[in-house]
Scaffold this motif. Structure first.
Motif, PDB file in Angstrom:
ATOM      1  N   LYS A  80       0.832  -1.209   0.000  1.00  0.00           N
ATOM      2  CA  LYS A  80       0.000   0.000   0.000  1.00  0.00           C
ATOM      3  C   LYS A  80       0.866   1.258   0.000  1.00  0.00           C
ATOM      4  CE  LYS A  80      -3.910  -2.277   0.274  1.00  0.00           C
ATOM      5  NZ  LYS A  80      -4.824  -2.323  -0.880  1.00  0.00           N
ATOM      6  N   GLY A  81       0.250   2.361  -0.427  1.00  0.00           N
ATOM      7  CA  GLY A  81       0.914   3.660  -0.416  1.00  0.00           C
ATOM      8  C   GLY A  81       1.028   4.212  -1.825  1.00  0.00           C
ATOM      9  N   SER A  82       1.518   5.438  -1.901  1.00  0.00           N
ATOM     10  CA  SER A  82       1.720   6.063  -3.209  1.00  0.00           C
ATOM     11  C   SER A  82       3.014   5.549  -3.829  1.00  0.00           C
ATOM     12  CB  SER A  82       1.795   7.582  -3.061  1.00  0.00           C
ATOM     13  OG  SER A  82       2.989   7.942  -2.384  1.00  0.00           O
ATOM     14  N   VAL A  83       3.201   5.850  -5.110  1.00  0.00           N
ATOM     15  CA  VAL A  83       4.446   5.495  -5.793  1.00  0.00           C
ATOM     16  C   VAL A  83       5.641   6.096  -5.048  1.00  0.00           C
ATOM     17  CG1 VAL A  83       5.776   5.905  -7.903  1.00  0.00           C
ATOM     18  CG2 VAL A  83       3.385   5.182  -8.067  1.00  0.00           C
ATOM     19  N   TYR A  84       5.523   7.358  -4.631  1.00  0.00           N
ATOM     20  CA  TYR A  84       6.604   8.029  -3.890  1.00  0.00           C
ATOM     21  C   TYR A  84       6.919   7.260  -2.608  1.00  0.00           C
ATOM     22  CZ  TYR A  84       9.408  11.844  -1.938  1.00  0.00           C
ATOM     23  OH  TYR A  84      10.433  12.589  -1.420  1.00  0.00           O
ATOM     24  N   ASP A  85       5.875   6.830  -1.878  1.00  0.00           N
ATOM     25  CA  ASP A  85       6.076   6.102  -0.617  1.00  0.00           C
ATOM     26  C   ASP A  85       6.861   4.810  -0.839  1.00  0.00           C
ATOM     27  OD1 ASP A  85       4.619   8.041   0.693  1.00  0.00           O
ATOM     28  OD2 ASP A  85       2.740   6.917   0.642  1.00  0.00           O
ATOM     29  N   ILE A  86       6.448   4.046  -1.851  1.00  0.00           N
ATOM     30  CA  ILE A  86       7.080   2.744  -2.112  1.00  0.00           C
ATOM     31  C   ILE A  86       8.548   2.934  -2.472  1.00  0.00           C
ATOM     32  CG2 ILE A  86       7.004   0.650  -3.513  1.00  0.00           C
ATOM     33  CD1 ILE A  86       4.534   1.035  -1.720  1.00  0.00           C
ATOM     34  N   ILE A  87       8.830   3.923  -3.321  1.00  0.00           N
ATOM     35  CA  ILE A  87      10.218   4.157  -3.742  1.00  0.00           C
ATOM     36  C   ILE A  87      11.062   4.669  -2.579  1.00  0.00           C
ATOM     37  CG2 ILE A  87      11.698   5.542  -5.273  1.00  0.00           C
ATOM     38  CD1 ILE A  87       9.390   5.426  -7.320  1.00  0.00           C
ATOM     39  N   ALA A  88      10.481   5.550  -1.753  1.00  0.00           N
ATOM     40  CA  ALA A  88      11.223   6.100  -0.605  1.00  0.00           C
ATOM     41  C   ALA A  88      11.640   5.021   0.372  1.00  0.00           C
ATOM     42  CB  ALA A  88      10.372   7.155   0.097  1.00  0.00           C
ATOM     43  N   ASP A  89      10.880   3.929   0.455  1.00  0.00           N
ATOM     44  CA  ASP A  89      11.248   2.817   1.347  1.00  0.00           C
ATOM     45  C   ASP A  89      12.627   2.264   1.019  1.00  0.00           C
ATOM     46  OD1 ASP A  89       9.071   2.802   3.014  1.00  0.00           O
ATOM     47  OD2 ASP A  89       7.934   1.344   1.830  1.00  0.00           O
ATOM     48  N   GLY A  90      13.078   2.483  -0.222  1.00  0.00           N
ATOM     49  CA  GLY A  90      14.363   1.936  -0.641  1.00  0.00           C
ATOM     50  C   GLY A  90      15.568   2.617  -0.027  1.00  0.00           C
ATOM     51  N   ILE A  91      15.407   3.799   0.581  1.00  0.00           N
ATOM     52  CA  ILE A  91      16.587   4.504   1.093  1.00  0.00           C
ATOM     53  C   ILE A  91      16.907   4.160   2.538  1.00  0.00           C
ATOM     54  CG2 ILE A  91      16.279   6.430  -0.501  1.00  0.00           C
ATOM     55  CD1 ILE A  91      15.194   8.038   1.877  1.00  0.00           C
ATOM     56  N   GLY A  92      16.024   3.393   3.197  1.00  0.00           N
ATOM     57  CA  GLY A  92      16.356   2.931   4.540  1.00  0.00           C
ATOM     58  C   GLY A  92      15.691   3.711   5.654  1.00  0.00           C
ATOM     59  N   GLU A  93      16.435   3.946   6.746  1.00  0.00           N
ATOM     60  CA  GLU A  93      15.847   4.382   8.009  1.00  0.00           C
ATOM     61  C   GLU A  93      15.241   5.797   7.973  1.00  0.00           C
ATOM     62  OE1 GLU A  93      19.945   5.810  10.221  1.00  0.00           O
ATOM     63  OE2 GLU A  93      19.324   3.710  10.385  1.00  0.00           O
ATOM     64  N   LEU A  94      15.689   6.664   7.088  1.00  0.00           N
ATOM     65  CA  LEU A  94      15.136   8.016   7.030  1.00  0.00           C
ATOM     66  C   LEU A  94      13.942   8.131   6.083  1.00  0.00           C
ATOM     67  CD1 LEU A  94      18.421  10.098   7.042  1.00  0.00           C
ATOM     68  CD2 LEU A  94      16.684  10.075   8.830  1.00  0.00           C
ATOM     69  N   SER A  95      13.487   7.010   5.568  1.00  0.00           N
ATOM     70  CA  SER A  95      12.425   7.049   4.566  1.00  0.00           C
ATOM     71  C   SER A  95      11.125   7.636   5.128  1.00  0.00           C
ATOM     72  CB  SER A  95      12.168   5.653   3.996  1.00  0.00           C
ATOM     73  OG  SER A  95      11.695   4.778   5.003  1.00  0.00           O
ATOM     74  N   GLN A  96      10.795   7.314   6.381  1.00  0.00           N
ATOM     75  CA  GLN A  96       9.529   7.792   6.947  1.00  0.00           C
ATOM     76  C   GLN A  96       9.515   9.313   7.077  1.00  0.00           C
ATOM     77  OE1 GLN A  96       6.725   5.755   7.699  1.00  0.00           O
ATOM     78  NE2 GLN A  96       5.856   7.820   7.649  1.00  0.00           N
ATOM     79  N   VAL A  97      10.641   9.891   7.502  1.00  0.00           N
ATOM     80  CA  VAL A  97      10.731  11.349   7.638  1.00  0.00           C
ATOM     81  C   VAL A  97      10.545  12.019   6.273  1.00  0.00           C
ATOM     82  CG1 VAL A  97      12.244  13.273   8.254  1.00  0.00           C
ATOM     83  CG2 VAL A  97      12.235  11.197   9.657  1.00  0.00           C
ATOM     84  N   ILE A  98      11.207  11.480   5.252  1.00  0.00           N
ATOM     85  CA  ILE A  98      11.116  12.080   3.917  1.00  0.00           C
ATOM     86  C   ILE A  98       9.715  11.905   3.338  1.00  0.00           C
ATOM     87  CG2 ILE A  98      11.992  11.886   1.544  1.00  0.00           C
ATOM     88  CD1 ILE A  98      14.743  11.295   2.783  1.00  0.00           C
ATOM     89  N   ARG A  99       9.095  10.738   3.570  1.00  0.00           N
ATOM     90  CA  ARG A  99       7.713  10.521   3.104  1.00  0.00           C
ATOM     91  C   ARG A  99       6.765  11.522   3.746  1.00  0.00           C
ATOM     92  NH1 ARG A  99       8.356   4.775   3.774  1.00  0.00           N
ATOM     93  NH2 ARG A  99       6.998   4.913   5.578  1.00  0.00           N
ATOM     94  N   ASP A 100       6.909  11.694   5.071  1.00  0.00           N
ATOM     95  CA  ASP A 100       6.028  12.627   5.790  1.00  0.00           C
ATOM     96  C   ASP A 100       6.213  14.057   5.270  1.00  0.00           C
ATOM     97  OD1 ASP A 100       5.084  10.533   7.276  1.00  0.00           O
ATOM     98  OD2 ASP A 100       6.285  10.965   9.072  1.00  0.00           O
ATOM     99  N   TRP A 101       7.477  14.427   5.003  1.00  0.00           N
ATOM    100  CA  TRP A 101       7.730  15.775   4.480  1.00  0.00           C
ATOM    101  C   TRP A 101       7.071  15.947   3.112  1.00  0.00           C
ATOM    102  CZ3 TRP A 101      10.056  17.407  -0.001  1.00  0.00           C
ATOM    103  CH2 TRP A 101      10.296  18.791  -0.094  1.00  0.00           C
TER     104      TRP A 101
END
Length: 618
Positions: A80-101
């Motif tokens: 689940k999630g947007s395309v941006y969310d799924i791709i951001a998961d690939g960068i690791g531990e800071l992905s949630q902060v960047i997704r929220d921003w």
């Protein structure tokens, strides 16, 4: 530089090891294809390399800081999630902060509170020096032409795989693992992926059954066969020649071994007289021979494909006159006419969702056209290989899908035991009572073929038959279809498969337009490059104009081209031979890259010369 090394790796499921003390080294900037039959352990090997499972024995040594990412064979369910969310998961531990921003930035135009959240998140991003990560996500989305904020579950299968590839790429891995990356992609997507990976700055280890994709990418082949990995530098064609020679040498060696063992078995059984002269060392040697023979793993058998004999159909199979079809207001097929004759082998090509299956249903009169008419010929015995595998009952066992409770089936007028028939399709006696739903994709395809070839037919329709088949089975199916005396309609995104089988193609070219072409996929591509779109559209209605005469320079160029092509082909062959030497990959990495770049330039030049030759000859 060695990225990783595999030392004495072993992994077992069941009575035979999938990996039996295998060794491998992967260097920087290699493109390696892992080949082998279905079920030999290729996907398992990739899972070990990306640390999803632990091996039974042996070690994998990774270079310091090595980033490894994998594109899985199947799209995960319930992602689940947007395309941006799924791709951001690939960068690791800071992905949630960047997704929220990112989501706060989207809301900020209509929600003032989102600006406050953005400021807090921005501070966290700056503290962690993570703006480069956000830029990497945005650049990857742009490069792969993806809809950034579309819901992932609303995308087609091909676009979902593209998003998952972006998720792997955004981490900038030095080693990218790809398990059947072309599965369920259309030809446009496959050629796009091919181009992307050819320019990838890192190493690739990929599994594929698509021979054209393999030929375009691989700089080395590794073969997983009976638990052992062997390495074959160079092209796929070179691998095929060398592997055949290897198997012939193995067969000769095994024959000599078996002869020696048989002679020793005769000696040991000669009775009292022999015992008086029996040599204890010879007895121990015989025991060793017996053990070695018991541990030998035979080559995996080949699927036995044989079409049942059927009565000949009438001369005309299908005649379609000016048919049109649309879904709501969208045109799918517009004013298409064709006449299919007995023995024709027709390929249907086009992007996913363009209407290929709809065209088949119209030609079979399972759908009524909005305009025009379709007439079916006489004495048709039709068999349909469906891409969705709907003729399999997944709740039934393997044998009941074939014989529905009976022990025997009829093949070419003769009774045959169902287990014997299934063994022809590489199903062992212990697997015939498994439910079909427990089979892998490749096994389901083989079961579907086994079911298909219990029936007689003179008109065969195959909709995406190559998905999940290993290359050996695919090539056997190809041979059968080439020799098939009936009529064939084939839908496939496998360019090599189409090129080798069909005599004409129906190509979807947008807005419901279907163009009929002589030859396979490559012939269609060549016509695309020679004829402008307007002239292709007018091909059937416009009168043929005589070709203009060549000028002096063009005649001179045409005369010189064969010599230039011959020279280039010799240079390419010399380079392939040089790169196929055992110590080629042991030399300086800069020298390897220099020769690989030279090879790419020569092969591109050769393709351009062939294209120019065809254009001038036309």
């Amino acid at each position: 530089m060695t990225l990783l090394s595999v030392n004495n790796l072993s992994q077992s499921y069941g009575d035979q090891p999938l990996l039996d003390q295998v060794n491998l080294a992967i260097e920087d900037n290699e493109r390696i294809c892992l080949v082998g039959r279905n079920g030999t352990g290729k996907s398992t090997f990739l899972k070990i390399l990306c640390k999803q499972i632990n091996p039974d024995d042996g070690v994998v040594n990774y270079s310091k800081g090595l980033i490894v990412r994998e594109l899985k064979q199947e799209v995960p369910v319930n992602l689940k999630g947007s395309v941006y969310d799924i791709i951001a998961d690939g960068i690791g531990e800071l992905s949630q902060v960047i997704r929220d921003w990112h989501h706060a930035a989207l809301e900020s135009t209509s929600n003032p509170k989102a600006l406050e959240r953005m400021a807090i998140l921005q501070e966290q991003i700056e503290t962690n020096n993570a703006w480069t990560l956000e830029q990497r996500i945005s650049t990857t989305i742009s490069k792969l032409d993806l809809p950034s904020d579309a819901p992932f579950d609303s995308l087609s299968g091909g676009f979902k795989r593209r998003v998952l590839l972006a998720q792997a790429l955004v981490a900038e891995p030095q080693l990218l693992l790809l398990d059947e990356p072309t599965n369920h992609l259309d030809i446009d997507s496959i050629t796009w992926l091919e181009e992307l990976l050819l320019h990838y700055h890192g190493s690739l280890l990929f599994i594929t059954h698509d021979r054209a994709f393999l030929q375009a990418l691989a700089t080395r082949i590794i073969d997983l066969d009976r638990g052992q990995l062997t390495s074959w530098p160079g092209s796929y064609d070179r691998y095929l020649v060398n592997k055949q020679a290897y198997l012939e040498a193995e067969s000769t060696s095994n024959t000599l071994f078996d002869k020696k063992l048989a002679e020793e078995e005769v000696w040991i059984r000669q009775g009292i007289k022999a015992r008086r002269t029996r040599n204890e060392g010879r007895v121990r040697a015989l025991q060793k021979l017996r053990t070695e023979r018991a541990e030998r793993r035979e080559t995996i058998g080949r699927v036995k494909l044989e079409a049942q004999r059927a009565e000949s159909s009438g001369k005309i199979i299908i005649e379609a006159d000016n048919i049109s079809f649309r879904w709501e207001t969208d045109p799918v097929i517009t004013h298409f006419s064709c006449k299919i004759l007995r023995g024709d082998k027709i390929g249907i090509i086009g992007p996913n969702g363009c209407g290929k299956t709809t065209l088949i249903n119209l030609l079979l009169k399972q759908l009524e056209p909005f305009e025009g008419r379709v007439e079916l010929g006489t004495k048709l015995e039709i068999a349909y290989f469906d891409q969705h595998r709907n003729i399999l009952d997944l709740e039934k066992t393997v044998r009941d899908n074939i014989a529905d409770g009976s022990d025997n089936i009829i093949v070419n007028g003769q009774p045959k035991h169902v287990i014997s028939h299934l063994k022809d399709f590489l199903f062992s006696s212990k697997n015939v009572n498994k439910p079909a739903k427990s089979l892998s994709g490749g096994e389901r395809n083989r079961l579907l073929l086994a079911k298909l070839f219990t029936k007689s037919f003179n008109f065969l329709i195959m909709d995406e038959p190559t998905n999940d088949l290993d290359i050996d089975t695919l090539e056997l199916l190809e041979e059968l279809l080439v020799e098939f005396s009936g009529t064939l309609i084939l839908v496939s995104h496998d360019r090599e498969f189409i090129n080798n089988i069909v005599s004409q193609t129906y190509a979807f070219e947008g807005s419901g337009k279907i163009i009929e072409n002589v030859g396979g996929y490559d012939d269609w591509v060549n016509r695309q490059s020679v004829a402008p779109p307007a002239s292709r559209a007018q091909h059937k209605s416009a009168p043929q104009k005589s070709n203009p005469k060549l000028n002096f320079e063009e005649k001179k160029e045409l005369k010189a081209l064969p010599r230039k092509i011959e020279k280039l082909e010799k240079q390419i062959l010399d380079l392939h031979n040089q790169m196929g030497l055992p110590d080629f990959y042991q030399q300086n990495q800069l020298e390897i890259e220099k020769l690989q770049s030279k090879l790419n330039l020569l092969e591109n030049s050769l393709a351009q010369f062939y294209s120019l030759w065809e254009k001038l000859e036309a």
